[in-house]
Design an enzyme around this catalytic site. Sequence first.
Site, PDB file in Angstrom:
ATOM      1  N   LEU A  65       0.831  -1.204   0.000  1.00 43.50           N
ATOM      2  CA  LEU A  65       0.000   0.000   0.000  1.00 43.50           C
ATOM      3  C   LEU A  65       0.867   1.255   0.000  1.00 43.50           C
ATOM      4  O   LEU A  65       2.062   1.203   0.323  1.00 43.50           O
ATOM      5  CB  LEU A  65      -0.930  -0.026   1.208  1.00 43.50           C
ATOM      6  CG  LEU A  65      -1.866  -1.252   1.257  1.00 43.50           C
ATOM      7  CD1 LEU A  65      -2.541  -1.360   2.621  1.00 43.50           C
ATOM      8  CD2 LEU A  65      -2.903  -1.174   0.148  1.00 43.50           C
ATOM      9  N   PRO A  66       0.287   2.417  -0.352  1.00 45.34           N
ATOM     10  CA  PRO A  66       1.113   3.610  -0.573  1.00 45.34           C
ATOM     11  C   PRO A  66       1.784   4.204   0.665  1.00 45.34           C
ATOM     12  O   PRO A  66       2.928   4.656   0.587  1.00 45.34           O
ATOM     13  CB  PRO A  66       0.113   4.616  -1.177  1.00 45.34           C
ATOM     14  CG  PRO A  66      -0.985   3.795  -1.736  1.00 45.34           C
ATOM     15  CD  PRO A  66      -1.100   2.614  -0.824  1.00 45.34           C
ATOM     16  N   THR A  99       6.079   0.512   2.192  1.00 44.02           N
ATOM     17  CA  THR A  99       7.108   1.319   2.841  1.00 44.02           C
ATOM     18  C   THR A  99       6.406   2.446   3.582  1.00 44.02           C
ATOM     19  O   THR A  99       5.816   3.336   2.963  1.00 44.02           O
ATOM     20  CB  THR A  99       8.095   1.895   1.813  1.00 44.02           C
ATOM     21  OG1 THR A  99       8.788   0.823   1.179  1.00 44.02           O
ATOM     22  CG2 THR A  99       9.113   2.801   2.493  1.00 44.02           C
ATOM     23  N   LYS A 174      14.693   0.125   5.615  1.00 46.70           N
ATOM     24  CA  LYS A 174      14.291   0.530   4.264  1.00 46.70           C
ATOM     25  C   LYS A 174      14.429   2.031   4.060  1.00 46.70           C
ATOM     26  O   LYS A 174      14.935   2.484   3.030  1.00 46.70           O
ATOM     27  CB  LYS A 174      12.842   0.096   4.011  1.00 46.70           C
ATOM     28  CG  LYS A 174      12.218   0.635   2.722  1.00 46.70           C
ATOM     29  CD  LYS A 174      12.914   0.116   1.470  1.00 46.70           C
ATOM     30  CE  LYS A 174      12.396   0.797   0.206  1.00 46.70           C
ATOM     31  NZ  LYS A 174      11.004   0.428  -0.124  1.00 46.70           N
ATOM     32  N   LYS A 249       8.371  10.654  -0.813  1.00 51.22           N
ATOM     33  CA  LYS A 249       7.757  10.097   0.396  1.00 51.22           C
ATOM     34  C   LYS A 249       8.798   9.422   1.281  1.00 51.22           C
ATOM     35  O   LYS A 249       8.841   9.647   2.496  1.00 51.22           O
ATOM     36  CB  LYS A 249       6.675   9.088   0.018  1.00 51.22           C
ATOM     37  CG  LYS A 249       5.962   8.466   1.222  1.00 51.22           C
ATOM     38  CD  LYS A 249       5.236   7.181   0.866  1.00 51.22           C
ATOM     39  CE  LYS A 249       6.187   6.008   0.771  1.00 51.22           C
ATOM     40  NZ  LYS A 249       5.489   4.704   0.643  1.00 51.22           N
TER      41      LYS A 249
END
Length: 301
Positions: A65-66, A99, A174, A249
């Site tokens: 998911l975003p 992420t 990450k 992001k």
Amino acid sequence: MARIGFIGVGNMGGPMAANLVKAGHTVTAFDLSPEAVAAAAAVGCKTATTAAECAAGQEIVVTMLPAGPHVRAVYGAPGEQGSVIDAVDAGTLLIDCSTIDVESARAVSASAAERDLAMVDAPVTGGVPGAVAGTLTMIVGGPKAAFERAKPILEIVGGKVVHCGDAGAGQAVKICNNMMLAINMIGVAEGMSLIKGLGIDPAILHEVSTAGSGNSWALTNYCPEPGMTKGAPANNGYKPGFTGAMMTKDTRLAVDAGMAAGVPLPLGAQAQQLFQLYGKAGMGDDDMSGIIRLLQPDLRD
């Protein structure tokens, strides 16, 4: 073979779900995009009309998911109607490959633990080419027992699977990795732009630096200067493997984490601002390597 619900089958999740189907698993897909669901169905996935429906009755649920708010909303909490955590059966393994911020990852993991559900955060690196090839690096946080359950599934979509620690550790590693990539990419873009400005063929810099101290993954595998690296987005009009918006992001997540931890990140903060500028210039949906076009406007054609 396992029954797997896969929520979020876009540019990254779609190829990952396809590889699970190829491995013989029964995969049910859900996405807010009808086109993404149709593409998943075309490679052999069953389909669902809601996230809860996708998760119900599965042995494993994978999400891609975003951002953190989307992950929190989809997983929800025990007893929350329509939430994944409420919909799944006891014993279901939850794997979030999004992420997101560390706090969200830990919060969702805590909600899963309230129902005694095993969960790992497993963000990935390797971009769309890695998702298609099944060679992603899976960066995993969560209890060791949950990691061992998830590992066989993660090895199908990733060439390397690394357990980084408890819940949220995968996300922490990450965002540090992507911050370093952002800084490296900008450095390569500046070097390639300068060498051209000095009247020297950039291929010479590429040859020298890939064998020398200026080498990096960004230069060797993903060079932003067209014609330097086979298969790089620069050779295809900067069609994305990993968009500038996604890098904006991720660098923001890193900078926010640095502020929370009291760790100064001067280059990370500058990279975040430059990628934000890249988006404001109307190129955020292009590949992140296209940031070189801020320095070389002629590459926009």
